[in-house]
Design an enzyme around this catalytic site. Structure first.
Site, PDB file in Angstrom:
ATOM      1  N   LYS A 183      -4.416 -14.103  -6.505  1.00 15.47           N
ATOM      2  CA  LYS A 183      -5.825 -14.165  -6.895  1.00 15.47           C
ATOM      3  C   LYS A 183      -5.934 -14.125  -8.421  1.00 15.47           C
ATOM      4  O   LYS A 183      -6.636 -14.920  -9.023  1.00 15.47           O
ATOM      5  CB  LYS A 183      -6.554 -12.971  -6.270  1.00 15.47           C
ATOM      6  CG  LYS A 183      -8.015 -12.874  -6.622  1.00 15.47           C
ATOM      7  CD  LYS A 183      -8.627 -11.710  -5.839  1.00 15.47           C
ATOM      8  CE  LYS A 183      -9.980 -11.323  -6.356  1.00 15.47           C
ATOM      9  NZ  LYS A 183     -10.552 -10.174  -5.644  1.00 15.47           N
TER      10      LYS A 183
ATOM     11  N   GLU B  61       5.510  -9.895  -9.915  1.00 11.27           N
ATOM     12  CA  GLU B  61       6.433 -10.182  -8.811  1.00 11.27           C
ATOM     13  C   GLU B  61       6.303 -11.646  -8.390  1.00 11.27           C
ATOM     14  O   GLU B  61       7.287 -12.356  -8.192  1.00 11.27           O
ATOM     15  CB  GLU B  61       6.107  -9.311  -7.586  1.00 11.27           C
ATOM     16  CG  GLU B  61       6.444  -7.844  -7.719  1.00 11.27           C
ATOM     17  CD  GLU B  61       5.271  -7.016  -8.211  1.00 11.27           C
ATOM     18  OE1 GLU B  61       4.433  -7.548  -8.972  1.00 11.27           O
ATOM     19  OE2 GLU B  61       5.206  -5.818  -7.850  1.00 11.27           O
TER      20      GLU B  61
ATOM     21  N   GLY C 173      -8.270  -8.686  -2.141  1.00 15.63           N
ATOM     22  CA  GLY C 173      -6.968  -9.178  -1.673  1.00 15.63           C
ATOM     23  C   GLY C 173      -6.687  -8.819  -0.224  1.00 15.63           C
ATOM     24  O   GLY C 173      -6.321  -9.665   0.589  1.00 15.63           O
ATOM     25  N   ARG C 174      -6.894  -7.550   0.118  1.00 16.90           N
ATOM     26  CA  ARG C 174      -6.538  -7.096   1.475  1.00 16.90           C
ATOM     27  C   ARG C 174      -7.505  -7.596   2.539  1.00 16.90           C
ATOM     28  O   ARG C 174      -7.267  -7.418   3.726  1.00 16.90           O
ATOM     29  CB  ARG C 174      -6.448  -5.575   1.501  1.00 16.90           C
ATOM     30  CG  ARG C 174      -7.718  -4.876   1.034  1.00 16.90           C
ATOM     31  CD  ARG C 174      -7.428  -3.432   0.698  1.00 16.90           C
ATOM     32  NE  ARG C 174      -8.554  -2.738   0.106  1.00 16.90           N
ATOM     33  CZ  ARG C 174      -8.862  -2.750  -1.182  1.00 16.90           C
ATOM     34  NH1 ARG C 174      -8.155  -3.482  -2.016  1.00 16.90           N
ATOM     35  NH2 ARG C 174      -9.882  -2.050  -1.645  1.00 16.90           N
TER      36      ARG C 174
ATOM     37  N   GLU D 259      -5.498   1.311   1.282  1.00 10.54           N
ATOM     38  CA  GLU D 259      -5.937   0.871  -0.043  1.00 10.54           C
ATOM     39  C   GLU D 259      -7.469   0.923  -0.129  1.00 10.54           C
ATOM     40  O   GLU D 259      -8.030   1.123  -1.198  1.00 10.54           O
ATOM     41  CB  GLU D 259      -5.432  -0.555  -0.310  1.00 10.54           C
ATOM     42  CG  GLU D 259      -5.526  -0.953  -1.772  1.00 10.54           C
ATOM     43  CD  GLU D 259      -4.854  -2.275  -2.074  1.00 10.54           C
ATOM     44  OE1 GLU D 259      -4.026  -2.750  -1.283  1.00 10.54           O
ATOM     45  OE2 GLU D 259      -5.168  -2.845  -3.117  1.00 10.54           O
TER      46      GLU D 259
ATOM     47  N   HIS E 263      11.464   4.673  22.109  1.00 10.76           N
ATOM     48  CA  HIS E 263      12.868   5.078  22.064  1.00 10.76           C
ATOM     49  C   HIS E 263      13.223   5.647  20.701  1.00 10.76           C
ATOM     50  O   HIS E 263      14.396   5.779  20.374  1.00 10.76           O
ATOM     51  CB  HIS E 263      13.756   3.875  22.404  1.00 10.76           C
ATOM     52  CG  HIS E 263      13.463   3.346  23.774  1.00 10.76           C
ATOM     53  ND1 HIS E 263      14.205   3.702  24.882  1.00 10.76           N
ATOM     54  CD2 HIS E 263      12.473   2.546  24.227  1.00 10.76           C
ATOM     55  CE1 HIS E 263      13.697   3.103  25.950  1.00 10.76           C
ATOM     56  NE2 HIS E 263      12.640   2.398  25.583  1.00 10.76           N
TER      57      HIS E 263
ATOM     58  N   LYS F  24       0.739  -1.764 -11.648  1.00  6.65           N
ATOM     59  CA  LYS F  24       1.000  -2.990 -12.404  1.00  6.65           C
ATOM     60  C   LYS F  24       1.121  -2.666 -13.903  1.00  6.65           C
ATOM     61  O   LYS F  24       2.007  -3.149 -14.592  1.00  6.65           O
ATOM     62  CB  LYS F  24      -0.124  -4.016 -12.167  1.00  6.65           C
ATOM     63  CG  LYS F  24      -0.186  -4.550 -10.728  1.00  6.65           C
ATOM     64  CD  LYS F  24      -1.216  -5.665 -10.543  1.00  6.65           C
ATOM     65  CE  LYS F  24      -1.296  -6.121  -9.091  1.00  6.65           C
ATOM     66  NZ  LYS F  24      -2.203  -7.234  -8.825  1.00  6.65           N
TER      67      LYS F  24
HETATM   68  C1  G6Q Z   1      -5.333  -5.973  -2.492  1.00  8.34           C
HETATM   69  C2  G6Q Z   1      -4.726  -5.515  -3.739  1.00  8.34           C
HETATM   70  C3  G6Q Z   1      -3.327  -5.989  -4.001  1.00  8.34           C
HETATM   71  C4  G6Q Z   1      -3.234  -7.448  -4.451  1.00  8.34           C
HETATM   72  C5  G6Q Z   1      -1.812  -7.724  -4.950  1.00  8.34           C
HETATM   73  C6  G6Q Z   1      -1.622  -9.163  -5.366  1.00  8.34           C
HETATM   74  O1  G6Q Z   1      -6.456  -5.710  -2.141  1.00  8.34           O
HETATM   75  O2  G6Q Z   1      -5.561  -5.748  -4.811  1.00  8.34           O
HETATM   76  O3  G6Q Z   1      -2.498  -5.785  -2.899  1.00  8.34           O
HETATM   77  O4  G6Q Z   1      -3.565  -8.291  -3.402  1.00  8.34           O
HETATM   78  O5  G6Q Z   1      -1.528  -6.879  -6.008  1.00  8.34           O
HETATM   79  O6  G6Q Z   1      -2.532  -9.532  -6.362  1.00  8.34           O
HETATM   80  P1  G6Q Z   1      -2.721 -11.045  -6.742  1.00  8.34           P
HETATM   81  O7  G6Q Z   1      -3.227 -11.789  -5.560  1.00  8.34           O
HETATM   82  O8  G6Q Z   1      -3.697 -11.047  -7.889  1.00  8.34           O
HETATM   83  O9  G6Q Z   1      -1.374 -11.575  -7.157  1.00  8.34           O
END
Ligand code: G6Q
Length: 536
Positions: free
Chosen positions: A209, A215, A266-267, A353, A384, A499
């Site tokens: 986003k 990463e 994001g989530r 989160e 198990h 981050k």
């Molecule tokens: C989700 C968080 C987090 C985010 C990641 C990736 O709600 O904000 O998990 O989705 O850090 O971020 P980007 O999509 O910006 O790379």
């Protein structure tokens, strides 16, 4: 809309009183047919069976009052209509709308937030034409061959939801299509994903986003180098999904780019292009639209103010009863479906989160518990392993079991007069009953105390529609709990901090000045640990 702190709600003090003597599940009639049929709720093809919760009519009535006092369904409707609900009063905050629901409010002629839904429809139309190009051979590799594998590079919200849904719905893949995921900056993650792949048939979907997550940028570069090393042009093998205007919208680097927007966290982004592109690639456009249909059906059904008729609301309030009033610290989500193997990991993010917060919307420290620790694994495997603690441990863990009457593949074997699917469901039911009723035995070590609550969430079959339904049940449950606790479920300062901290350290050890990476002067603990680990 009024934002009242949880501790100020009248129903909270009544529930505290009732919690002194909760319903006992070890009573003889606790799981009577009458109770089982009374405590059953249906929403969009799912049944929630909750007789094995420590509740009675009186508790349910006051939980309903709590939901009403906190105006949860009004806030939910306002959220879907575009109210700015990602905020904290009196402090700097993201101050955004929360409109993941607009991505699926595409089936009605009068969507609740027309602008966001128009953007969602525009992206969907672009996806449809991109998938058609792949299908009809307009979009092919250097040798005129079709793409067979899509690798999604992304992390957190840009990974877990799409990964969970892809694994859940693999059964419905188009012939010759499959997907893989790289999230971790651990180079072994990417290396393992690439084993045995013919890169010439691979499309990489870079999802971020912000367009700046280290990463993801690192793994993207790793893939670009892998394509070049294989004699392939990376620009012909990469697409992106990113926020409008981010650095990842670059036609020189990607075959095409799709957008998601600021108002989608994001989530909560699985039903945006973050999940849409890879699910569309794997399942076909219609398969993805079926997921959207399921989520949308729940978004509409969840407006029902009566918790007895609204599974997300019911589960939210039962969760609050267990967590805030009976003091249960964690929640296990245990799907009796191997396809849902990644779903608890997605919920872990989505729930923790969102609701792992200590400041209320009014800007002060909360004086009540907010989100529980959420975890889980598919049954029967878990039986198990860690179920020992569920049955006899000192920590009482409420459980949400998820099961389906039919398997996905219908590839059954009859052993000892029952099919595998029958065995699977029988195990789920047996666990719920035993956790509730316990078992007395002369030998204390073979005795089970019982009184351990659970809900069974059951549907016919795990189809794309049912997966959409299940996803939205949990997304909306999480939002309802956040409204009750009066917290902002839509920001994530804890993730942002990670981050920033990593960037500080990397700027110190970097051999070059990397783009926007500022040089920081590190503190003594950072330096000592860098030295101890051997990074300096
Ligand atoms: C989700 C968080 C987090 C985010 C990641 C990736 O709600 O904000 O998990 O989705 O850090 O971020 P980007 O999509 O910006 O790379």
């Amino acid at each position: 809309m009024e934002f009242k702190d949880f501790a100020e709600l009248q129903s909270v003090s009544t529930l505290r009183q009732l919690a002194k003597n909760p319903y006992s599940l070890i009573r003889k009639d606790a799981l009577s047919p009458r109770r089982i049929s009374r405590y059953r709720c249906s929403t969009c093809g799912f049944d929630a069976l909750y007789a094995a919760q420590q509740i009675d009519d009186q508790v349910l009535e006051v939980l309903q009052k709590l939901a009403d006092e906190a105006e949860v369904t009004e806030k939910f409707r306002a959220m879907k209509s575009g109210a700015v609900l990602n905020f904290i009063t009196g402090h700097e905050s993201e101050n955004r709308q929360v409109l993941h629901t607009a991505c699926r409010d595409i089936f009605s002629d009068s969507p609740l937030e027309p602008e966001a839904t128009a953007q969602a429809k525009e992206q969907l139309a672009r996806l449809k034409s991109f998938l058609a190009d792949l299908d009809n051979g307009t979009l092919v590799n250097e040798h005129g061959q079709s793409f067979t594998t899509m690798i999604q590079i992304g992390i957190g919200g840009s990974d877990l939801g799409p990964r969970a849904l892809y694994h859940a719905l693999k059964r419905y893949r188009l012939p010759g299509r499959n997907a893989r995921f790289i999230a971790n900056v651990d180079p072994d993650d990417a290396a393992e994903v690439l084993v045995g792949l013919d890169l010439s048939r691979v499309l990489v979907n870079v999802v971020s986003k912000s367009g700046t997550t280290l990463e993801t940028l690192t793994n993207e570069e790793l893939m670009r180098q892998a394509f070049s090393a294989a004699g392939l042009n990376p620009a012909q093998h990469m697409i992106s999904v990113t926020g409008a205007g981010s650095p990842m919208e670059n036609p020189a680097k990607y075959v095409t780019s799709f957008n998601m927007y600021d108002y989608i966290g994001g989530r909560y982004s699985v039903t945006s292009m973050v999940g849409g592109v890879i699910l569309g690639f794997a399942l076909g456009y219609e398969g993805f639209v079926e997921v959207l249909r399921g989520t949308n059906a729940v978004d509409v059904a969840a407006e029902e103010p009566l918790l007895k008729k609204n599974i997300p609301l019911l589960m939210a309030l039962l969760g609050i009863w267990n967590h805030n009033f009976l003091g249960r610290a964690t929640l296990a989500v245990l799907p009796y479906s191997q396809a849902l193997v990644w779903f608890p990991a997605h919920l872990q993010q989505c729930d923790m989160e969102s609701n792992g917060k200590s400041v209320s919307r009014l800007g002060g420290a909360v004086r009540w518990q907010t989100g529980p620790v959420v975890w889980g694994e598919p049954g029967t495997n878990g039986q198990h392993a860690f179920y020992q603690l569920l049955h006899q441990g000192t920590e009482i863990v409420p459980v949400e079991f998820i099961g389906f009457r039919k398997s996905q593949y219908d590839n059954e074997v009859m052993v000892k007069g029952t099919t595998s699917q029958q065995k699977l469901l029988a195990n789920m039911i047996a666990q719920s009953l035993t956790l509730a009723s316990g078992r007395q035995h002369d030998n204390p070590n073979k005795s089970f105390p019982g009184n351990r609550p659970s809900t069974l969430l059951v549907a016919e079959q795990l189809t794309p529609y049912a997966m959409g339904t299940l996803l939205a049940i949990y997304e909306n449950k999480i939002a309802f709990q956040g409204f009750c606790w009066n917290i902002n479920s839509f920001d994530q300062e804890g993730v942002q901090l990670g981050k920033i901290m990593a960037s500080r350290i990397l700027s110190e050890i970097s051999s070059e000045n990397i783009g926007n990476m500022e040089k920081f002067s590190l503190d003594a603990p950072e330096i000592s640990l860098l030295e101890a680990v051997g990074l300096r």
